[in-house]
Enzyme design. Structure first.
Site, PDB file in Angstrom:
ATOM      1  N   CYS A  31      -5.926  34.913  36.468  1.00 60.69           N
ATOM      2  CA  CYS A  31      -5.519  33.648  35.857  1.00 60.69           C
ATOM      3  C   CYS A  31      -5.441  32.558  36.927  1.00 60.69           C
ATOM      4  O   CYS A  31      -4.665  32.659  37.876  1.00 60.69           O
ATOM      5  CB  CYS A  31      -4.170  33.813  35.158  1.00 60.69           C
ATOM      6  SG  CYS A  31      -3.493  32.224  34.606  1.00 60.69           S
ATOM      7  N   ASP A  57      -4.190  17.109  38.232  1.00 64.44           N
ATOM      8  CA  ASP A  57      -5.382  17.698  37.625  1.00 64.44           C
ATOM      9  C   ASP A  57      -6.592  17.419  38.521  1.00 64.44           C
ATOM     10  O   ASP A  57      -6.749  16.319  39.061  1.00 64.44           O
ATOM     11  CB  ASP A  57      -5.608  17.105  36.228  1.00 64.44           C
ATOM     12  CG  ASP A  57      -6.575  17.940  35.402  1.00 64.44           C
ATOM     13  OD1 ASP A  57      -6.123  18.572  34.428  1.00 64.44           O
ATOM     14  OD2 ASP A  57      -7.782  17.957  35.736  1.00 64.44           O
ATOM     15  N   HIS A  73       3.421  33.839  33.490  1.00 62.05           N
ATOM     16  CA  HIS A  73       2.221  33.704  32.669  1.00 62.05           C
ATOM     17  C   HIS A  73       2.564  33.722  31.184  1.00 62.05           C
ATOM     18  O   HIS A  73       3.085  34.703  30.668  1.00 62.05           O
ATOM     19  CB  HIS A  73       1.208  34.818  32.962  1.00 62.05           C
ATOM     20  CG  HIS A  73      -0.071  34.631  32.204  1.00 62.05           C
ATOM     21  ND1 HIS A  73      -1.098  33.833  32.668  1.00 62.05           N
ATOM     22  CD2 HIS A  73      -0.460  35.086  30.990  1.00 62.05           C
ATOM     23  CE1 HIS A  73      -2.071  33.822  31.783  1.00 62.05           C
ATOM     24  NE2 HIS A  73      -1.709  34.582  30.743  1.00 62.05           N
ATOM     25  N   HIS A 124      -3.292  29.660  30.353  1.00 60.92           N
ATOM     26  CA  HIS A 124      -1.945  29.757  30.936  1.00 60.92           C
ATOM     27  C   HIS A 124      -1.276  28.471  30.492  1.00 60.92           C
ATOM     28  O   HIS A 124      -1.821  27.374  30.735  1.00 60.92           O
ATOM     29  CB  HIS A 124      -2.054  29.857  32.467  1.00 60.92           C
ATOM     30  CG  HIS A 124      -0.749  29.938  33.196  1.00 60.92           C
ATOM     31  ND1 HIS A 124      -0.455  30.965  34.080  1.00 60.92           N
ATOM     32  CD2 HIS A 124       0.345  29.116  33.214  1.00 60.92           C
ATOM     33  CE1 HIS A 124       0.755  30.769  34.603  1.00 60.92           C
ATOM     34  NE2 HIS A 124       1.264  29.644  34.085  1.00 60.92           N
ATOM     35  N   HIS A 126       0.153  25.074  29.822  1.00 61.21           N
ATOM     36  CA  HIS A 126       0.252  23.891  30.673  1.00 61.21           C
ATOM     37  C   HIS A 126       0.417  22.655  29.812  1.00 61.21           C
ATOM     38  O   HIS A 126      -0.108  22.577  28.708  1.00 61.21           O
ATOM     39  CB  HIS A 126      -0.962  23.741  31.601  1.00 61.21           C
ATOM     40  CG  HIS A 126      -2.297  23.791  30.911  1.00 61.21           C
ATOM     41  ND1 HIS A 126      -2.874  24.971  30.488  1.00 61.21           N
ATOM     42  CD2 HIS A 126      -3.171  22.810  30.577  1.00 61.21           C
ATOM     43  CE1 HIS A 126      -4.045  24.726  29.942  1.00 61.21           C
ATOM     44  NE2 HIS A 126      -4.244  23.403  29.969  1.00 61.21           N
ATOM     45  N   HIS A 128      -0.223  18.657  29.945  1.00 58.49           N
ATOM     46  CA  HIS A 128      -0.851  17.527  30.633  1.00 58.49           C
ATOM     47  C   HIS A 128       0.096  16.331  30.540  1.00 58.49           C
ATOM     48  O   HIS A 128       0.601  16.031  29.452  1.00 58.49           O
ATOM     49  CB  HIS A 128      -2.154  17.116  29.929  1.00 58.49           C
ATOM     50  CG  HIS A 128      -3.229  18.160  29.922  1.00 58.49           C
ATOM     51  ND1 HIS A 128      -4.322  18.107  30.769  1.00 58.49           N
ATOM     52  CD2 HIS A 128      -3.410  19.257  29.155  1.00 58.49           C
ATOM     53  CE1 HIS A 128      -5.130  19.136  30.513  1.00 58.49           C
ATOM     54  NE2 HIS A 128      -4.602  19.849  29.533  1.00 58.49           N
TER      55      HIS A 128
HETATM   56  P1  AMP Z   1      -7.186  22.553  29.222  1.00 58.27           P
HETATM   57  O1  AMP Z   1      -8.644  22.172  29.022  1.00 58.27           O
HETATM   58  O2  AMP Z   1      -6.234  21.858  28.302  1.00 58.27           O
HETATM   59  O3  AMP Z   1      -7.029  24.057  29.224  1.00 58.27           O
HETATM   60  O4  AMP Z   1      -6.794  22.008  30.639  1.00 58.27           O
HETATM   61  C1  AMP Z   1      -7.143  22.634  31.824  1.00 58.27           C
HETATM   62  C2  AMP Z   1      -7.086  21.572  32.894  1.00 58.27           C
HETATM   63  O5  AMP Z   1      -7.057  22.214  34.136  1.00 58.27           O
HETATM   64  C3  AMP Z   1      -8.289  20.622  32.889  1.00 58.27           C
HETATM   65  O6  AMP Z   1      -7.846  19.285  32.707  1.00 58.27           O
HETATM   66  C4  AMP Z   1      -8.909  20.850  34.268  1.00 58.27           C
HETATM   67  O7  AMP Z   1      -9.428  19.673  34.842  1.00 58.27           O
HETATM   68  C5  AMP Z   1      -7.731  21.389  35.048  1.00 58.27           C
HETATM   69  N1  AMP Z   1      -8.064  22.213  36.198  1.00 58.27           N
HETATM   70  C6  AMP Z   1      -8.975  23.230  36.245  1.00 58.27           C
HETATM   71  N2  AMP Z   1      -8.994  23.771  37.473  1.00 58.27           N
HETATM   72  C7  AMP Z   1      -8.073  23.098  38.207  1.00 58.27           C
HETATM   73  C8  AMP Z   1      -7.627  23.192  39.571  1.00 58.27           C
HETATM   74  N3  AMP Z   1      -8.113  24.105  40.413  1.00 58.27           N
HETATM   75  N4  AMP Z   1      -6.682  22.323  39.984  1.00 58.27           N
HETATM   76  C9  AMP Z   1      -6.175  21.403  39.157  1.00 58.27           C
HETATM   77  N5  AMP Z   1      -6.546  21.265  37.863  1.00 58.27           N
HETATM   78  C10 AMP Z   1      -7.475  22.100  37.403  1.00 58.27           C
END
Ligand code: AMP
Length: 140
Positions: A31, A57, A73, A124, A126, A128
């Protein structure tokens, strides 16, 4: 992510060590956000405590775009239940604190995509935090 075997082994031991450090948290080896929470994958952190981490992000969709994740998780919104609801609530309280610290006094949006129809890409939980400009009034 494709890792060579050697890397895989060191990753496994890092994950194991993190699991020892965060005994109460279940860390899933494959993850991305578990690895970010454990510090195995770098991120630009803006806040952290024993329960959650907030970081910028990697592909911001607004001038301010921060993700708040629990260290434990949880697969996403659909993984929230009576047992972990307080943890999800803590993440939201932290999101409000981070938004204030980022100077988003004109407003901001909190989004949690859940499942394929919502475009969830990281499984996982999150939240925004989006702000720093007048956001689109379209939500879906
Ligand atoms: P979601 O599409 O709602 O699952 O959001 C996942 C978010 O994680 C997206 O906005 C990606 O840009 C962000 N993301 C993916 N990999 C990373 C990373 N290594 N560091 C920071 N953000 C990330």
């Amino acid at each position: 992510m494709v890792l060579r075997n050697g890397h895989n082994r060191s990753l496994q031991s890092a994950v194991k060590n993190s699991a020892i450090l965060h005994k109460e948290c279940s860390i899933m080896e494959n993850c991305l956000f578990c690895k970010i929470a454990a510090g195995i994958i770098p991120s630009t952190r803006v806040y952290e405590d024993e329960l959650c981490v907030a970081f910028r992000d990697i592909a911001p969709q607004a001038p301010t775009h921060i993700l708040v994740i629990p260290r434990e998780h949880i697969s996403g919104m659909s993984g929230i239940n009576e047992e972990n609801a307080a943890l999800a609530g803590h993440c939201l309280a932290v999101a409000a604190k981070v938004a204030a610290a980022e100077g988003l006094e004109n407003g901001y949006r909190i989004v949690s995509n859940c499942g394929d129809d919502a475009g969830q890409t990281v499984h996982h939980l999150h939240f925004h935090i989006l702000g720093g400009k007048k956001l689109s009034l379209e939500m879906a």
